[in-house]
Design a protein around this motif. Structure first.
Motif, PDB file in Angstrom:
ATOM      1  N   ILE A  41       4.135   5.594  -5.323  1.00  0.00           N
ATOM      2  CA  ILE A  41       3.917   6.258  -7.194  1.00  0.00           C
ATOM      3  C   ILE A  41       2.494   7.103  -7.004  1.00  0.00           C
ATOM      4  O   ILE A  41       3.032   7.813  -7.709  1.00  0.00           O
ATOM      5  CB  ILE A  41       3.619   4.608  -7.430  1.00  0.00           C
ATOM      6  N   GLN A  42       2.018   7.333  -6.349  1.00  0.00           N
ATOM      7  CA  GLN A  42       0.618   7.653  -6.531  1.00  0.00           C
ATOM      8  C   GLN A  42       0.968   9.254  -5.759  1.00  0.00           C
ATOM      9  O   GLN A  42       0.190  10.661  -6.369  1.00  0.00           O
ATOM     10  CB  GLN A  42      -0.896   7.536  -6.017  1.00  0.00           C
ATOM     11  N   GLY A  43       1.989   9.621  -5.691  1.00  0.00           N
ATOM     12  CA  GLY A  43       2.875  10.793  -4.368  1.00  0.00           C
ATOM     13  C   GLY A  43       2.109  11.021  -3.807  1.00  0.00           C
ATOM     14  O   GLY A  43       2.579  12.512  -3.460  1.00  0.00           O
ATOM     15  N   TYR A  44       1.862  10.501  -2.698  1.00  0.00           N
ATOM     16  CA  TYR A  44       0.835  10.398  -1.791  1.00  0.00           C
ATOM     17  C   TYR A  44       1.620   9.585  -0.587  1.00  0.00           C
ATOM     18  O   TYR A  44       1.492  10.252   1.096  1.00  0.00           O
ATOM     19  CB  TYR A  44      -0.487   9.418  -1.963  1.00  0.00           C
ATOM     20  N   SER A  45       3.167   9.400  -0.353  1.00  0.00           N
ATOM     21  CA  SER A  45       4.065   8.873   0.436  1.00  0.00           C
ATOM     22  C   SER A  45       4.986   9.096   0.319  1.00  0.00           C
ATOM     23  O   SER A  45       5.378   9.927  -0.396  1.00  0.00           O
ATOM     24  CB  SER A  45       3.704   7.626   0.385  1.00  0.00           C
ATOM     25  N   THR A  46       5.766   8.804   1.504  1.00  0.00           N
ATOM     26  CA  THR A  46       7.156   9.434   1.415  1.00  0.00           C
ATOM     27  C   THR A  46       7.970   8.027   0.931  1.00  0.00           C
ATOM     28  O   THR A  46       7.596   6.993   1.508  1.00  0.00           O
ATOM     29  CB  THR A  46       7.624   9.830   2.316  1.00  0.00           C
TER      30      THR A  46
ATOM     31  N   PHE B  83       0.984  -1.367  -0.458  1.00  0.00           N
ATOM     32  CA  PHE B  83       0.154  -0.042   0.001  1.00  0.00           C
ATOM     33  C   PHE B  83       0.627   1.279   0.228  1.00  0.00           C
ATOM     34  O   PHE B  83       0.630   2.077  -0.978  1.00  0.00           O
ATOM     35  CB  PHE B  83      -0.713   0.265   1.019  1.00  0.00           C
ATOM     36  N   ILE B  84       1.625   1.200   0.999  1.00  0.00           N
ATOM     37  CA  ILE B  84       2.703   2.513   0.936  1.00  0.00           C
ATOM     38  C   ILE B  84       3.366   2.625  -0.777  1.00  0.00           C
ATOM     39  O   ILE B  84       3.718   3.513  -0.800  1.00  0.00           O
ATOM     40  CB  ILE B  84       3.859   2.486   1.967  1.00  0.00           C
ATOM     41  N   ALA B  85       3.919   1.928  -1.295  1.00  0.00           N
ATOM     42  CA  ALA B  85       4.967   1.143  -2.452  1.00  0.00           C
ATOM     43  C   ALA B  85       3.854   2.072  -3.718  1.00  0.00           C
ATOM     44  O   ALA B  85       4.122   2.983  -4.112  1.00  0.00           O
ATOM     45  CB  ALA B  85       5.151  -0.078  -3.057  1.00  0.00           C
TER      46      ALA B  85
END
Length: 131
Positions: A43-48, A37-39
């Motif tokens: 990819i979508q730009g919502y995580s670090t 989910f984090i990956a």
């Protein structure tokens, strides 16, 4: 009589370790799903990338603990010292990646990693060669 008590305690310990191993497997699968989910969020730009690396290292910690339990049963009910050192090094690397606000803490954790690596070299050189 003492031999029976010793065997009973060993059996209880082994059953408890199997339970811990099953719990760790469930936690490792959960960590792998969270990693996915984090990956995807990354990819979508919502995580670090920090969250991604943190989850990956957490996955490896679960993996190392499971490997330690497997090694315990393969080594005739003995925990190998080098696995504890690997787990300690991985945990400290995780701390370095996650919490890097204090320079003094980073220095102390880095020194701790160096000490653990030196201990690992000594264990590999002197203790594991006797086998």
């Amino acid at each position: 009589m003492w031999i029976r008590i010793s065997r009973l305690l060993l059996t209880i310990k082994n059953i408890a370790l199997i339970g811990v191993g099953i719990g760790l497997c469930i936690a490792m699968i959960n960590s792998l799903v969270n990693f996915g989910f984090i990956a995807w969020a990354n990819i979508q730009g919502y995580s670090t990338y920090d969250l991604l690396i943190e989850e990956l290292i957490t996955f490896f910690l679960y993996f190392e603990f499971i490997a330690l339990i497997v090694k315990y049963f393969k080594n005739n009910f003995h925990f190998p010292l080098d696995f504890f050192l690997y787990i300690g090094i991985t945990a400290l690397v995780r701390l370095l990646i996650i919490d890097h606000e204090s320079a003094l803490d980073m220095l102390l954790w880095s020194i701790s990693i160096l000490v653990l690596v030196c201990c690992l070299v000594l264990v590999e050189r002197f203790l594991n060669n006797k086998e």
